[in-house]
Design an enzyme around this catalytic site. Structure first.
Site, mmCIF file in Angstrom:
data_model
loop_
_atom_site.group_PDB
_atom_site.id
_atom_site.type_symbol
_atom_site.label_atom_id
_atom_site.label_comp_id
_atom_site.label_asym_id
_atom_site.label_seq_id
_atom_site.Cartn_x
_atom_site.Cartn_y
_atom_site.Cartn_z
ATOM 1 N N ALA A 292 35.792 41.668 44.966
ATOM 2 C CA ALA A 292 36.856 42.021 45.896
ATOM 3 C C ALA A 292 36.478 43.371 46.623
ATOM 4 O O ALA A 292 35.322 43.745 47.239
ATOM 5 C CB ALA A 292 38.330 42.201 45.655
ATOM 6 N N LEU B 24 35.885 46.282 45.313
ATOM 7 C CA LEU B 24 35.079 47.221 44.336
ATOM 8 C C LEU B 24 33.478 47.221 44.832
ATOM 9 O O LEU B 24 32.941 46.574 45.308
ATOM 10 C CB LEU B 24 34.968 46.971 42.769
ATOM 11 C CG LEU B 24 36.237 46.804 42.123
ATOM 12 C CD1 LEU B 24 35.897 46.193 40.748
ATOM 13 C CD2 LEU B 24 36.862 48.163 42.002
ATOM 14 N N GLU C 283 41.431 30.771 43.917
ATOM 15 C CA GLU C 283 41.193 30.131 44.970
ATOM 16 C C GLU C 283 42.309 28.998 45.015
ATOM 17 O O GLU C 283 43.276 28.812 44.264
ATOM 18 C CB GLU C 283 39.913 29.438 44.835
ATOM 19 C CG GLU C 283 38.719 30.420 44.719
ATOM 20 C CD GLU C 283 38.518 30.855 46.096
ATOM 21 O OE1 GLU C 283 39.078 30.714 47.114
ATOM 22 O OE2 GLU C 283 37.510 31.999 45.784
ATOM 23 N N ASP D 298 33.144 30.205 40.176
ATOM 24 C CA ASP D 298 33.119 31.159 40.917
ATOM 25 C C ASP D 298 32.340 32.227 40.356
ATOM 26 O O ASP D 298 31.577 33.116 40.865
ATOM 27 C CB ASP D 298 34.731 31.426 41.092
ATOM 28 C CG ASP D 298 34.685 32.556 42.032
ATOM 29 O OD1 ASP D 298 34.392 32.386 43.271
ATOM 30 O OD2 ASP D 298 35.487 33.510 41.653
ATOM 31 N N LYS E 155 28.874 34.521 41.157
ATOM 32 C CA LYS E 155 28.850 36.133 41.543
ATOM 33 C C LYS E 155 27.842 36.884 40.598
ATOM 34 O O LYS E 155 26.904 37.603 41.341
ATOM 35 C CB LYS E 155 30.490 36.848 40.844
ATOM 36 C CG LYS E 155 31.515 36.403 41.846
ATOM 37 C CD LYS E 155 32.888 36.865 41.287
ATOM 38 C CE LYS E 155 34.077 36.584 42.088
ATOM 39 N NZ LYS E 155 35.244 36.873 41.571
#
Length: 814
Positions: free
Chosen positions: A610, A612, A666, A677, A681
């Protein structure tokens, strides 16, 4: 004595003419005034239209004539409510003579240049008479003097050459004996030596005023128009443009030549040699300072005084190996154009002599090509040169300033600014005087070019960003709120003027190139047009604004698929959508290449953690020469929230539902809980570390049951969680028995990546990770034992929005 000239807009209505009369009356208290007036605004065009219709046997000319008649009669009725019969008779006679002339043109089916001069002269003859009579009716000391009795020319109809010797003599003798305080003279019109009516061509009223001013050697020539002077650039296209207080004659002529409509270049010539200042003022705002043009202005040290442009340009290129070292090609080229009476606006030639480019008016392009191809027919047949190449739909933009020659880097700043905004330059020309740098670009890019150059040279302290946002749900709404809250701070502290120009959800989209009102954006969006991904892109391309940024706040694969199109238009992309950067490796590399090629930033900090600064920190490590050896991370704020809140007194179903309601997952929680997800990442971090890797290469050990993974809908998924509660309680019990915490961990070691649920023992950096927090540990050559750790909230609308906002600001600071 002063000479004032009022343009068509200044005398375009009774209200404006009253302003003119007030200005003249105030000036007449101190000086003797000569007032040169144009035709009522739009009348010259209507006269030419009526003549053209009559010549073409179109009876519609009478309708245009009646419009001309009504405009003038309405002005008289408003200016002189109780006008006497003599005034109305004079106007009626002039109008009747005009109608007879049009009927004659209709009958003989011909409109010569000589007749055209007679026709267009009526505009100034009518306006000057009306204004003079209006002033007399108010008891002012005013008289009308027909300029045709003063200005003598040759018989070059529509653009006659002035006989200055006779003209100056006439002007001096007349005004030597005149007694009235104000003399009204029609501009534009003149008489030939043989007594025929002529006109002075485009800008003729300005020219009339300059001729009179020079003949009488007045202290100053004032040109009154509908704008407050000459602007730094076209204010209709650049809202930040502002009037230039002082210009040299040369600067004014350059700006005028390159499209500044306020002044016509020949106007300057009669007063230039005598160093008579020209003051451009606004009839509608008489108190405004305006622009003073002279050779006595104080050198402000500002290198660029203005930016101008000429539209409707065609670029003709003559090229071929047979031109090299052979004299005479340029001479033949320009002689050919001269014979066709085609004006050359711009010239540029390669030092190799292999090609020469010229810019001309679009309307002359076909004639020019035909004539040039005929002239060089033999060389073309022998393949010594190519047939002339014509590119239409172009414009010339020009930086202008006397002081540019004393400043290094002007050209560099100009071309860099254009290049950053994907504005292709087709040709460049710069005179040895360095007072003008011209570039040929696509006409569609003119507005963007003028704005980005104006920002570069006149608004250096403030950079405007034009933002387009797709997806205005939870995160998108918070982003808009943050932008609204910080707009003032950004402008004052970071010198960034941020405009949200376009918004779209799945139903509607709305645009405003001045920036949407962020207090009412929801209402505006609700009333917007039907949403379309391609339509949104098309509108951004049509607006063609500088420093454009597309913000993707969706999880939509189709939106991510459009990133290449945005980047190819030099539109920056900011995304929290992970699909693009975790798609197949070739697509990821394509996006990177396009970003570099088109100088379009591609930022996706919120893809991981997000708000960070995880990706930014990783990129800085790599850029500084460090090398990643290992990454260990908890990258799902949603999964961390779930496992931090799940225990033997709650159900897994309830905790997952809570995470979704609070916006940590989500819309489809299977994306989070399946580990896909998190896999995306760690894949993105692996790629940013320099590894060539695809999603399939990541080992994903799921903690879900087979039944959970095989569900077809979100509702079915939740039902399966209830059914399999015992499985999740077993996972919890196992961790508790070992005094461990359940954490979903992503790892990258020795070029291999994996994700899965792990039991983290007490004392490990992951053990006390609370709430929705994320943590990343970078082990590198510089941090081999004690890793660089980034920790903080890794999910939630506010922090995700702030991450997107930070990326937007990062682009603004570039």
């Amino acid at each position: 004595m002063k000479v004032l000239k009022f343009g068509g807009t200044s005398v375009g209505s009774a209200k404006n003419i009253n302003n003119v009369i007030d200005i003249l009356n105030s000036y007449a208290e101190k000086d003797t005034i000569i007032c040169v007036v144009s035709a009522v605004g739009g009348i010259t065009d209507k006269l030419l239209l009526a003549g053209s219709l009559a010549k073409n046997k179109d009876a519609g000319f009478s309708k245009t004539f009646n419009t001309i008649k009504e405009i003038h009669l309405d002005i008289i009725k408003e200016l002189i409510p109780f006008s006497n019969e003599t005034i109305l008779n004079v106007i009626s006679d002039k109008l009747e003579t005009l109608n007879s002339l049009l009927e004659g043109i209709y009958l003989i089916n011909e409109l010569s240049q000589k007749t055209s001069d007679k026709l267009t002269s009526y505009g100034e003859l009518l306006s000057s008479y009306i204004i003079a009579e209006a002033m007399k009716s108010r008891g002012l000391s005013a008289e009308l003097k027909n300029s045709q009795e003063l200005i003598i020319t040759n018989s070059n109809f529509t653009k006659a050459d002035v006989d200055y010797k006779q003209t100056n003599k006439n002007i001096r003798e007349y005004f030597k004996s005149t007694k009235q305080k104000i003399t009204i003279c029609p501009g534009f019109i003149s008489h030939s030596k043989t007594g025929e009516q002529t006109t002075l061509g485009r800008g003729g009223s300005d020219f009339t005023a300059a001729i009179v001013a020079a003949a009488l050697k007045v202290e100053q020539l004032e040109i009154w128009t509908d704008v407050s002077g000459m602007f730094t650039t076209n204010p209709k296209l650049v809202k930040q443009a502002y009037p230039i207080e002082k210009l040299s004659y040369q600067e004014a002529m350059e700006l005028s030549h390159f499209g500044a409509k306020v002044l016509y270049p020949p106007t300057v010539q009669p007063v230039l040699d005598l160093n008579i200042p020209i003051h451009i003022k606004n009839t509608l705002d008489p108190e405004s300072v305006g622009t003073i043009i002279s050779n006595n202005h104080i050198n402000s040290g500002i290198p660029v005084k203005g930016i101008s442009n000429i539209n409707n340009i065609a670029l003709l290129t003559l090229q071929g190996s047979g031109m090299i070292g052979i004299p005479g090609f340029s001479k033949r080229l320009f002689e050919t154009l001269s014979q066709e009476k085609i004006n050359v606006i711009l010239i540029t030639q390669a030092s190799s002599e292999h090609s020469i480019c010229i810019g001309i008016d679009d309307k002359d392009a076909d004639v020019a090509k035909s004539a040039i191809d005929t002239t060089f027919e033999n060389e073309i047949a022998l393949n010594k040169i190519d047939p002339i190449i014509v590119e239409a739909g172009l414009s010339i933009i020009a930086l202008i300033g006397d002081n540019m020659k004393n400043h290094q880097g002007i050209s560099g700043k100009m071309f860099s600014s254009l290049g950053k905004n994907n504005i292709n330059i087709r040709a460049i020309a710069q005179g040895a005087s360095e007072k003008n740098i011209s570039a040929v670009i696509l006409q569609n890019d003119v507005k963007k070019a003028l704005n980005c150059l104006h920002e570069q040279f006149f608004e250096i302290k403030t950079k405007q960003l034009n933002v387009f946002i797709t997806g205005v749900g939870n995160v998108g709404e918070r982003l808009i709120e943050q932008i609204k809250q910080q707009k003032k701070y950004l402008k004052e502290q970071l010198k960034i003027s941020l405009h949200v120009v376009g918004l779209s959800n799945s139903r509607t989209m709305v645009f405003d190139d001045d920036g949407l009102d962020l207090n009412t954006w929801k209402e505006q969006l609700q009333k917007g047009e039907k949403a379309s991904l391609q339509g949104f892109l098309a509108q951004i391309k049509t607006l063609n604004l500088r420093n454009s940024i597309f913000v993707d706040v969706t999880a939509n694969e189709e939106v991510a698929g459009l990133y290449p199109e945005y980047l190819r238009q030099s539109i920056g992309v900011v995304a929290c959508n992970k699909i693009a950067c975790s798609s197949n490796y070739e697509n990821y590399k394509l996006l990177k290449r396009l970003s570099l090629k088109y100088n379009a930033p591609l930022l996706f900090e919120t893809n991981v953690g997000a708000g960070l600064p995880i990706i930014d920190t990783l990129n800085n490590l790599i850029a500084s020469g460090d090398k990643i050896t290992s990454i260990q991370a908890v990258l799902s704020g949603s999964l961390n929230f779930v496992f931090n809140n799940f225990n033997n007194s709650t159900t897994f179903h309830e905790v997952v539902k809570q995470a979704q309601v609070e916006g940590y997952t989500e819309p489809d929680p299977r994306i989070d809980l399946s580990g896909v997800d998190v896999a995306r990442k760690i894949l993105i971090l692996a790629r940013e570390s320099g590894l060539e890797m695809d999603l399939e290469a990541i080992e994903n050990t799921s903690f879900l049951t087979k039944a959970n993974l095989e569900t077809k809908s979100v509702d079915d998924f939740y039902k399966s969680l209830i059914s399999d509660e015992a499985h999740f309680q077993k996972l919890y019990a196992s961790a508790q028995s070992k005094n461990c915490q359940l954490k979903y961990v992503a790892q990258l070691n020795n070029g291999k990546a994996s994700v899965g649920l792990q039991e983290i023992p007490e004392g490990h950096p992951f053990y006390n990770l609370e709430g929705k927090d994320n943590i990343v540990m970078f082990y590198t050559q510089r941090y081999p034992e004690q890793p660089m750790i980034i920790k903080g909230a890794g999910a939630g609308a506010d922090v995700t929005a702030s991450g997107l906002f930070a990326d937007i600001i990062r682009i603004g600071n570039k």
